[in-house]
Motif scaffolding. Structure first.
Motif, PDB file in Angstrom:
ATOM      1  N   MET A   1      40.415 -34.427  45.782  1.00 52.75           N
ATOM      2  CA  MET A   1      40.924 -33.053  45.806  1.00 52.75           C
ATOM      3  C   MET A   1      42.409 -33.068  46.120  1.00 52.75           C
ATOM      4  SD  MET A   1      39.856 -29.921  48.347  1.00 52.75           S
ATOM      5  CE  MET A   1      38.165 -29.950  47.779  1.00 52.75           C
ATOM      6  N   PRO A   2      43.246 -32.441  45.305  1.00 57.08           N
ATOM      7  CA  PRO A   2      44.676 -32.405  45.611  1.00 57.08           C
ATOM      8  C   PRO A   2      44.969 -31.460  46.754  1.00 57.08           C
ATOM      9  CG  PRO A   2      44.207 -31.095  43.668  1.00 57.08           C
ATOM     10  CD  PRO A   2      42.926 -31.778  44.030  1.00 57.08           C
ATOM     11  N   HIS A   3      46.079 -31.659  47.388  1.00 56.29           N
ATOM     12  CA  HIS A   3      46.549 -30.763  48.441  1.00 56.29           C
ATOM     13  C   HIS A   3      47.259 -29.567  47.809  1.00 56.29           C
ATOM     14  CE1 HIS A   3      46.125 -33.486  52.014  1.00 56.29           C
ATOM     15  NE2 HIS A   3      46.034 -34.352  51.034  1.00 56.29           N
ATOM     16  N   PRO A 142      43.506 -46.275  53.259  1.00 60.78           N
ATOM     17  CA  PRO A 142      42.628 -47.052  54.132  1.00 60.78           C
ATOM     18  C   PRO A 142      41.350 -46.276  54.437  1.00 60.78           C
ATOM     19  CG  PRO A 142      44.195 -45.874  55.475  1.00 60.78           C
ATOM     20  CD  PRO A 142      44.478 -45.479  54.040  1.00 60.78           C
ATOM     21  N   HIS A 143      40.516 -46.874  55.265  1.00 65.48           N
ATOM     22  CA  HIS A 143      39.375 -46.143  55.822  1.00 65.48           C
ATOM     23  C   HIS A 143      39.916 -44.910  56.540  1.00 65.48           C
ATOM     24  CE1 HIS A 143      36.228 -45.170  58.780  1.00 65.48           C
ATOM     25  NE2 HIS A 143      35.389 -45.768  57.945  1.00 65.48           N
ATOM     26  N   PRO A 144      39.277 -43.750  56.388  1.00 65.64           N
ATOM     27  CA  PRO A 144      39.830 -42.516  56.978  1.00 65.64           C
ATOM     28  C   PRO A 144      39.984 -42.552  58.481  1.00 65.64           C
ATOM     29  CG  PRO A 144      37.626 -42.150  56.037  1.00 65.64           C
ATOM     30  CD  PRO A 144      38.086 -43.475  55.566  1.00 65.64           C
ATOM     31  N   VAL A 168      44.562 -39.452  44.576  1.00 73.30           N
ATOM     32  CA  VAL A 168      44.568 -39.315  46.027  1.00 73.30           C
ATOM     33  C   VAL A 168      43.131 -39.357  46.545  1.00 73.30           C
ATOM     34  CG1 VAL A 168      44.476 -36.780  46.006  1.00 73.30           C
ATOM     35  CG2 VAL A 168      45.520 -37.962  47.949  1.00 73.30           C
ATOM     36  N   ALA A 169      42.919 -39.974  47.711  1.00 71.02           N
ATOM     37  CA  ALA A 169      41.593 -39.994  48.335  1.00 71.02           C
ATOM     38  C   ALA A 169      41.249 -38.598  48.841  1.00 71.02           C
ATOM     39  CB  ALA A 169      41.578 -41.000  49.485  1.00 71.02           C
ATOM     40  N   GLU A 170      40.042 -38.179  48.601  1.00 71.65           N
ATOM     41  CA  GLU A 170      39.648 -36.800  48.946  1.00 71.65           C
ATOM     42  C   GLU A 170      39.776 -36.518  50.438  1.00 71.65           C
ATOM     43  OE1 GLU A 170      35.951 -35.495  47.418  1.00 71.65           O
ATOM     44  OE2 GLU A 170      36.452 -35.913  45.321  1.00 71.65           O
ATOM     45  N   TRP A 171      39.543 -37.526  51.279  1.00 74.94           N
ATOM     46  CA  TRP A 171      39.564 -37.264  52.720  1.00 74.94           C
ATOM     47  C   TRP A 171      40.942 -36.861  53.224  1.00 74.94           C
ATOM     48  CZ3 TRP A 171      42.891 -40.095  55.618  1.00 74.94           C
ATOM     49  CH2 TRP A 171      43.251 -41.372  55.181  1.00 74.94           C
TER      50      TRP A 171
END
Length: 242
Positions: A1-3, A142-144, A168-171
Motif C-alpha cells: 500500500m502506498p503512503h 527489513p523485518h518490521p 514498498v512493503a505494506e507494513w
C-alpha cells in the motif's frame, strides 16, 4: 500500500557520507551553507572514527553543527558480525571527538533472527550516548520489528534501474514518512522528478539521489555530490517535492 503523504511532510537530504574533507573540502563546505535542506550528514573518518581526532573532520563537523545540521557517526555492523564492545568503543570516540548527534549503522541485518541482537546493540548505544538519533542502514525492507527500535530505517539503497520499479512493503504504511530513507545512485537528471515522486509515493521523507554510479571498480557513488546538486537543493528547499 502506498503512503498518502501530506504537504506538511518535509522531504530532506540524508547524506550517507562524502569523501574525507581533505579530499573534498568544497563539498563539505557546501553542506554547511545555511538553508540547505538536510536531515543529517554521516561522517566516516577512516572506516569509523579513526585512531585519533582528525582536524579536517573536526572542522567539517563543527561547521555543520554551527548551522544546526545533525551529524551522525557511521558504524559498520557488517551484517551483524561485529562485536558490540568494539562498536560501542567506536561510538564513544565519535561522541568524544566529533560530538555526533547519533549514528548511521550501516550494513545492518534485516532478518527476525538478528533483531534481538540489534536491539541490544541500540540499547547499549543509548546507554553511552543518551538521547541520540539512530538510523539503521539496511538498504532494503527489513523485518518490521526493526522500525520499533530505531529512529529511521534505510529501506532502499541501490541503483535507479532497481528503484524505478521497486515496491514498498505494506507494513511501512503504519509509520510516518520521516521514519524512512531512500538512497539511489545512477539517477539521470531527466528522471529526478520521477525519483522524487517515487519517494513521496512510497513514504520516504529522507532521500539522497545522485547521478554518480558505483560498483565494478567505479568506487563509492555516495562519496561525491551529484552533478545536479543545486537543482535538488532548490526543489527540496522550495517545497517542490511535496
Amino acid at each position: 500500500m502506498p503512503h498518502l503523504t501530506s504537504t506538511a511532510v518535509r522531504t530532506a537530504l540524508g547524506v550517507p557520507g562524502y569523501a574525507h574533507p581533505l579530499v573534498a573540502p568544497a563539498q563539505w563546505a557546501e553542506l554547511a551553507r545555511p538553508g540547505t535542506p538536510l536531515d543529517w550528514v554521516a561522517l566516516d573518518v577512516c572506516a569509523g572514527p579513526g585512531a585519533r581526532p582528525d582536524p579536517h573532520c573536526l572542522e567539517a563537523a563543527g561547521r555543520l553543527h554551527h548551522t544546526g545540521v545533525r551529524v551522525l557517526g557511521r558504524l559498520d555492523l557488517a551484517q551483524g558480525v561485529r562485536d558490540h564492545a568494539e562498536l560501542r568503543h567506536d561510538a564513544l570516540r565519535y561522541l568524544d571527538w566529533y560530538q555526533v548527534d547519533g549514528f548511521l549503522l550501516d550494513r545492518c541485518p534485516t532478518g527476525a533472527a538478528e533483531l534481538p541482537d540489534v536491539r541490544r546493540l541500540l540499547a547499549g548505544l543509548r546507554a553511552v550516548a543518551g538521547p541520540t538519533h539512530l538510523v539503521l542502514g539496511h538498504g532494503t525492507h527489513p523485518h518490521p520489528g526493526y522500525a520499533e527500535c530505531a529512529d529511521q530505517l534505510v529501506t532502499f539503497a541501490g541503483p535507479w534501474s532497481d528503484y524505478r520499479w521497486s515496491q514498498v512493503a505494506e507494513w511501512t504504511a503504519d509509520y510516518p514518512p520521516d521514519r524512512f530513507c531512500h538512497f539511489v545512485h545512477g539517477v539521470p537528471r531527466g528522471h529526478l522528478e520521477e525519483a522524487l515522486r517515487i519517494a513521496r509515493w512510497q513514504g520516504a521523507a529522507t532521500i539522497y539521489f545522485t547521478d554518480r554510479t558505483g560498483g565494478r571498480g567505479q568506487g563509492d557513488p555516495w562519496e561525491a555530490m551529484p552533478g545536479y546538486w543545486d537543482e535538488i537543493v532548490s526543489r527540496l528547499g522550495t517545497g517542490v517535492s511535496e
